[in-house]
Design an enzyme around this catalytic site. Sequence first.
Site, PDB file in Angstrom:
ATOM      1  N   ARG A 282       0.850  -1.184   0.000  1.00 54.70           N
ATOM      2  CA  ARG A 282       0.000   0.000   0.000  1.00 54.70           C
ATOM      3  C   ARG A 282       0.887   1.236   0.000  1.00 54.70           C
ATOM      4  O   ARG A 282       1.463   1.614   1.006  1.00 54.70           O
ATOM      5  CB  ARG A 282      -0.880  -0.010   1.256  1.00 54.70           C
ATOM      6  CG  ARG A 282      -1.986   1.023   1.263  1.00 54.70           C
ATOM      7  CD  ARG A 282      -2.581   1.160   2.651  1.00 54.70           C
ATOM      8  NE  ARG A 282      -1.712   1.938   3.509  1.00 54.70           N
ATOM      9  CZ  ARG A 282      -1.529   1.732   4.811  1.00 54.70           C
ATOM     10  NH1 ARG A 282      -2.114   0.721   5.408  1.00 54.70           N
ATOM     11  NH2 ARG A 282      -0.734   2.509   5.515  1.00 54.70           N
ATOM     12  N   HIS A 286      -3.725   4.304   4.624  1.00 57.79           N
ATOM     13  CA  HIS A 286      -4.801   3.315   4.745  1.00 57.79           C
ATOM     14  C   HIS A 286      -6.108   3.917   4.242  1.00 57.79           C
ATOM     15  O   HIS A 286      -6.828   3.315   3.445  1.00 57.79           O
ATOM     16  CB  HIS A 286      -4.942   2.890   6.205  1.00 57.79           C
ATOM     17  CG  HIS A 286      -6.115   2.002   6.463  1.00 57.79           C
ATOM     18  ND1 HIS A 286      -6.201   0.717   6.003  1.00 57.79           N
ATOM     19  CD2 HIS A 286      -7.275   2.235   7.134  1.00 57.79           C
ATOM     20  CE1 HIS A 286      -7.352   0.184   6.385  1.00 57.79           C
ATOM     21  NE2 HIS A 286      -8.023   1.090   7.062  1.00 57.79           N
ATOM     22  N   TYR A 295       4.219   5.746  11.170  1.00 62.33           N
ATOM     23  CA  TYR A 295       4.534   4.376  11.562  1.00 62.33           C
ATOM     24  C   TYR A 295       5.387   3.613  10.553  1.00 62.33           C
ATOM     25  O   TYR A 295       5.742   2.472  10.785  1.00 62.33           O
ATOM     26  CB  TYR A 295       3.246   3.589  11.845  1.00 62.33           C
ATOM     27  CG  TYR A 295       2.228   3.584  10.716  1.00 62.33           C
ATOM     28  CD1 TYR A 295       2.347   2.722   9.633  1.00 62.33           C
ATOM     29  CD2 TYR A 295       1.132   4.441  10.747  1.00 62.33           C
ATOM     30  CE1 TYR A 295       1.419   2.713   8.608  1.00 62.33           C
ATOM     31  CE2 TYR A 295       0.180   4.442   9.731  1.00 62.33           C
ATOM     32  CZ  TYR A 295       0.327   3.568   8.670  1.00 62.33           C
ATOM     33  OH  TYR A 295      -0.604   3.564   7.663  1.00 62.33           O
TER      34      TYR A 295
END
Length: 389
Positions: A282, A286, A295
């Site tokens: 990805r 998200h 992160y």
Amino acid sequence: MTVESTAARSKPRRSSGKRTTTSGARKRSQSAARPELVQLLTPEGERVEHPDYSLDLTPDELRGLYRDMVLTRRFDAEATALQRQGELGLWASLLGQEAAQIGSGRALRDDDYVFPTYREHGVAWCRGVDPTNLLGMFRGVNNGGWDPNSNNFHLYTIVIGSQALHATGYAMGVAKDGADSAVIAYFGDGASSQGDVAEAFTFSAVYNAPVVFFCQNNQWAISEPTERQSRVPIYQRAAGFGFPGVRVDGNDVLAVLAVTRAALERARAGEGPTLVEAFTYRMGAHTTSDDPTRYRKDAEREEWEAKDPILRLRTYLEKEGLIDADWLAGLDQESDALALRVREAIRTMPDPDTMAIFENVYADGHALVDEERAQFAEYLASFADEEGR
């Protein structure tokens, strides 16, 4: 056509002092030689062969796959921009996952049925769903802007993992009807930890349901990395439920097409379910409410950008002389036209009816819902009172 073995790797045992037999050594050698990741097109755009999966496409079909991915990415970029401009409440980008979706979507027959999550914009494109219809739910205008039975493409599922059960039940019905079609369920690596997915695996195996479980392992379940989701590669889980699993290079549209086509043919032949793990990434957030820089490291994304599915296929097509500057210019024009149509559609889309949330909750009405409706109407009216002062 066979499906790659899914036997989980066992922990190394201490030597018993006995000599290893030649046949045993040969079996281990053959197992070690078999690639875990099915790939037909390298990140450098080189065509390679796989012992279990072959694919023979015409130039038009190859160009079609490239066109699908380019237009899907452009639509996705426009939707992201529209959300940033306040036109959508939320958007789940598929950036980086185009090959996984287009490859699997083009493997489907018209009579197959699809159960998506909320990110399968590329699969929706393959099923003929108008891209503008995908925007209604994210704008809050409707609960899904298309008729699932018109394209055999179910409405987007927000509840994580539940569509795997829906797909299994539907596939069991397909088998009882005696049809030779197949069902495919999409979910992510994070959803693979849900109980619904495990239950779907159990029921599909026991009832030999004609379903393909397609897991897009994009490495991150929001901020949770895959290595904290599973102790083994996701595709190996299928062995514990009694059906095969295969891991495919999810950025290789040719390999995804070949693997998914084989799994669907297996399902139609009455051989039961298959788990396909599309190993991809990805590249974006998200959803538009997420900040991936908190992160994960930039170096990780840069590493995967070098494996970009669109660039990979373009490199191959250019090497083979299957596309030229004029063809690419035409595709750019088509891409711009799609973007314009999407922007015009969203800006002319009506605002949602704020009171509609109370409709269709109970067939015959309910006193509590009526009370809540009245309270909310009074709350909304208070803003009008403030403006009138």
